[in-house]
Design a protein around this motif. Structure first.
Motif, PDB file in Angstrom:
ATOM      1  N   GLY A 169      36.777   9.546  85.005  1.00 19.27           N
ATOM      2  CA  GLY A 169      35.315   9.556  85.021  1.00 19.27           C
ATOM      3  C   GLY A 169      34.740   8.875  83.792  1.00 19.27           C
ATOM      4  O   GLY A 169      33.796   8.080  83.880  1.00 19.27           O
ATOM      5  N   PHE A 170      35.313   9.189  82.662  1.00 19.37           N
ATOM      6  CA  PHE A 170      34.868   8.558  81.411  1.00 19.37           C
ATOM      7  C   PHE A 170      35.161   7.062  81.420  1.00 19.37           C
ATOM      8  O   PHE A 170      34.312   6.245  81.060  1.00 19.37           O
TER       9      PHE A 170
ATOM     10  N   SER B  90      35.551   5.051  83.901  1.00 22.36           N
ATOM     11  CA  SER B  90      34.811   4.271  84.907  1.00 22.36           C
ATOM     12  C   SER B  90      33.308   4.238  84.632  1.00 22.36           C
ATOM     13  O   SER B  90      32.563   3.613  85.380  1.00 22.36           O
ATOM     14  N   HIS B  91      32.887   4.879  83.556  1.00 26.77           N
ATOM     15  CA  HIS B  91      31.466   4.888  83.192  1.00 26.77           C
ATOM     16  C   HIS B  91      31.010   3.457  82.889  1.00 26.77           C
ATOM     17  O   HIS B  91      31.595   2.761  82.073  1.00 26.77           O
ATOM     18  N   ARG B  92      29.954   3.027  83.581  1.00 17.56           N
ATOM     19  CA  ARG B  92      29.437   1.668  83.389  1.00 17.56           C
ATOM     20  C   ARG B  92      28.619   1.588  82.101  1.00 17.56           C
ATOM     21  O   ARG B  92      27.887   2.501  81.769  1.00 17.56           O
TER      22      ARG B  92
ATOM     23  N   ASN C 232      32.788  -1.628  82.451  1.00 18.79           N
ATOM     24  CA  ASN C 232      32.955  -0.185  82.227  1.00 18.79           C
ATOM     25  C   ASN C 232      33.764   0.068  80.948  1.00 18.79           C
ATOM     26  O   ASN C 232      34.240  -0.847  80.298  1.00 18.79           O
TER      27      ASN C 232
END
Length: 114
Positions: free
Chosen positions: A57-58, A60-62, A69
């Motif tokens: 999740g971290f 893949s953060h844009r 990302n």
């Protein structure tokens, strides 16, 4: 000069260099640079791998709403850090290692002529 005499002369020259205080200092300086930077880089690399495996999740953060990302930034920073450490090592070697190495090389050549 026969082969045995050449081998003995070379062995004496290597032993003289190996026993020199400058050789010990050269190894100490090299180790004091390489070991901490290797540990730091490996920790950084393993953090990158761990985050890609367990913090998706971290990673893949844009960034800024674009297609870039965190994982891409971290991946590119791997290259940046590699080149930065290589540049630091080159500078360090030129200033701290090469003068000792040149002196030891001269000592080796002197000992071989004996």
């Amino acid at each position: 000069m026969d082969d045995q005499a050449v081998r003995e002369r070379d062995a004496r020259a290597y032993e003289a260099v190996h026993e020199a205080a400058d050789f010990t200092e050269l190894k100490r300086r090299y180790r004091n640079f390489v070991v901490p930077w290797t540990i730091a880089f490996m920790a950084w690399y393993l953090a990158y791998v761990a985050c890609n495996n367990w913090a998706r999740g971290f990673m893949s953060h844009r960034i800024g709403g674009s297609h870039i990302n965190v994982a891409l930034i971290f991946g590119l920073l791997q290259f940046v850090s590699t080149f930065a450490i290589a540049a630091l090592y080159g500078r360090f070697a030129n200033r701290k290692l090469d003068p000792l190495a040149h002196g030891l090389n001269a000592k080796y050549k002197r000992e071989r002529r004996r």
